[in-house]
Design a protein around this motif. Sequence first.
Motif, PDB file in Angstrom:
ATOM      1  N   GLN A 130     -10.502 -17.664 -33.228  1.00 11.88           N
ATOM      2  CA  GLN A 130      -9.940 -17.001 -32.052  1.00 11.88           C
ATOM      3  C   GLN A 130      -8.714 -16.181 -32.434  1.00 11.88           C
ATOM      4  N   VAL A 188     -12.720 -15.377 -26.939  1.00 12.90           N
ATOM      5  CA  VAL A 188     -11.712 -16.166 -26.212  1.00 12.90           C
ATOM      6  C   VAL A 188     -12.367 -17.067 -25.172  1.00 12.90           C
ATOM      7  N   TYR A 225      -4.273 -23.625 -28.922  1.00 13.72           N
ATOM      8  CA  TYR A 225      -5.299 -22.590 -29.016  1.00 13.72           C
ATOM      9  C   TYR A 225      -5.734 -22.140 -27.628  1.00 13.72           C
ATOM     10  N   GLY A 258      -5.407 -18.264 -26.134  1.00 17.28           N
ATOM     11  CA  GLY A 258      -6.500 -17.548 -25.490  1.00 17.28           C
ATOM     12  C   GLY A 258      -6.153 -17.143 -24.074  1.00 17.28           C
ATOM     13  N   SER A 304      -5.984 -13.405 -22.409  1.00 15.19           N
ATOM     14  CA  SER A 304      -6.732 -13.083 -21.196  1.00 15.19           C
ATOM     15  C   SER A 304      -5.812 -12.535 -20.107  1.00 15.19           C
TER      16      SER A 304
END
Lengths: 127, 62
Positions: free
Chosen positions: A44, A74, B48, B52, B56
């Motif tokens: 990621q 993601v 993590y 993310g 976003s």
Amino acid sequence: MKLSVLACVLALSLSCSHPPVSLSPAGARLYQANEVVVAIGTLQHAAIELNKTQVCNPPPCHALLADANTRIVVDAVADGLTTIKATPDGWKAATSVLLDRITARLDAAGKTELAGYVQAVKTIAGI
Amino acid sequence: MTPELLTALFNTVGPIVRDIIAKHQAATGQLPTDAEIQATFTKNIDEYLAEGAAWSSAHPNG
């Protein structure tokens, strides 16, 4: 440096790591799950960093990894890690689903850019 | 693929798990316990997920 070399080094650096002898069988399984979590997180992170990287050939300047491909990674990682957090012993199945989803949805350019990282996760997970 | 990214990846992924053990040994003289591995596991996942989520949020139309 070739992505294949990177993938091999990443895989070897983690795949040869044995759980400490101080851990119980459950702790050893969690240790192994954590190694795969780190590999997924690195995938990621690589996607996000590639998305930040701008290239101008061909013009106009654009992200090395498109937003759409980055979102695929993601979103899949978010679902996969949430599943693994809830059920650590199911890390292998969750990782397989995650990688299948990413591979199926990436466009050709995304597959090329992320091939090495996806392979590294597969190798570390033993998939 | 930039050299800086490759270097960052090598520096990040390779030592992470073994570093857990080394630091624990240096601090306590003992190998990690199940509870410590659990804490590391949870911390990594949360970090993590946060990374993310941050991406976003910054790319609502991505």
